[in-house]
Design an enzyme around this catalytic site. Structure first.
Site: not given
Length: 370
Positions: A145, A324, A354
């Site tokens: 990440d 969200i 991802e």
């Protein structure tokens, strides 16, 4: 025989997975194991078989979770051959700036980074260790990440602390890089004019951050040395005065473990509202504390968005992604309204993927070895 990639995102209490075709990256199966450490349960869908599975598991550790996924593949595959297990690793530190095929030495190096991502890294690595034990015939590939942000200018990486501390790895790394790299790729494919501009991307979920993309390259991001920094999240505080941490330790007599739990597990939307870390729940709740938590969240996202625009010297578009960002239109509208004083910019919603980005990296790495 059909070659496939098993893409895994292992957390403390859950294991999310996708089985993707090696050539076309089509989703052949996907799902998750929840309740790891308590009452584990597998929920999954197998595309070709048209089957949905939802069943409790006999056991609750990470080995049990991955065994259930591998059993699912064995039961419902159509001649699948797993060529690699691809793992999301939250922290790659300064060393790991691109995907790697995992070795025991790499696992040891990644374990040394556990203190920088205590809620994620140990469990990401537990997934690798389980995969090595249970599916050792296929290589494990780690995607980081932090890697997408590795090229930041030192101005955006450095803490204002003395050099001996900086030399020990105390710097800003940034996270959610796999998500941001996918967004940059998706923009280049579907919105090339926007992709070449100055774009703020908001990855808003239980974990949340912003990234400044200039011509598809990460320039700055809101998370720092750990995944605690930046905007408030579901249960994480976001940025907090370092002096507040020393106050908690000295004046309030809290232990390091208590401080860590307070900031990582009991803050953010959950801590502000006293109700929930779930935005849907808070939006539907009439309590003033719920409204305050959401107002605080949108304020901080907007403030940090302006900071990202300063880092790039402009703002052409704002992209929302994550649970969200994709699903909570009142949150999107409130953030955009707070930024209305800026020159006009485009607003987009781009779904996160991802898993696809990890699969693309894994195949490229495997092809390079042939």
């Amino acid at each position: 025989m059909k070659d496939v990639l098993l893409v895994l995102n292992t957390g403390s209490s859950s294991l999310k997975f996708q089985v993707l075709g090696y050539e076309g990256f089509e989703v052949l199966a996907n799902g998750k194991v929840t309740g790891i450490g308590a009452s584990a349960r597998l929920s999954a869908t197998v595309a070709d078989a048209g089957r949905t599975i939802d069943s409790p598991l006999d056991g609750s550790d990470h080995d049990t979770a991955l065994s259930a996924v591998l059993d699912l593949i064995d039961r419902f595959d159509d001649g699948w051959r797993m060529v690699a297990a691809v793992h999301r690793i939250v922290h790659g530190g300064a060393q790991f700036v691109e995907p790697v095929i995992v070795t025991p030495e790499i696992v040891r190096a990644l374990k040394a980074l556990n203190p920088l991502a205590p809620l994620h890294q140990p469990y990401n690595l537990a997934g690798i260790e389980a995969s090595d034990r249970l599916a050792g015939h296929a290589p494990d590939i780690a995607c980081f990440d932090t890697a997408f942000h590795a090229g930041h200018d030192p101005l955006f990486q450095t803490f204002a602390i003395e050099k001996p501390l900086r030399d020990r790895g105390m710097r800003r790394y940034g996270f959610h890089g796999i998500s941001y790299e996918w967004i940059a790729r998706a923009l280049e494919q579907d919105h090339p004019d926007i992709a070449r501009g100055k774009v703020v991307v908001a990855h808003l979920g239980n974990g949340a951050s912003l990234c400044a993309l200039d011509n598809g390259v990460s320039v700055d991001t809101t998370m720092g040395m750990t995944a605690l920094d930046g905007i408030p999240m579901g249960t994480r505080s976001g940025a907090i005065d370092g002096g507040a941490v020393t106050y908690m330790l000295r004046a309030l007599g809290m232990t390091v473990e208590q401080v860590e739990a307070a900031l990582y597990e009991h803050s953010g939307l959950k801590g502000l509202s006293g109700i929930s870390n779930d935005v849907k729940t808070l939006l539907e709740c009439g309590e003033p504390a719920a409204r305050f938590a959401l107002d605080y969240f949108t304020l901080k996202v907007s403030q940090y968005a302006a900071m990202m625009a300063v880092s790039m010297g402009g703002l052409d578009a704002f992209v929302f992604t994550g649970g969200i960002g994709e699903n909570a239109s009142p949150i999107r509208e409130a953030i955009v309204a707070r930024l209305a004083f800026l020159p006009p910019f485009q607003t987009l919603v781009v779904p996160a993927n991802e898993e696809m980005m990890m699969a693309i990296h894994a195949r490229a790495l495997l092809e390079a070895r042939r």
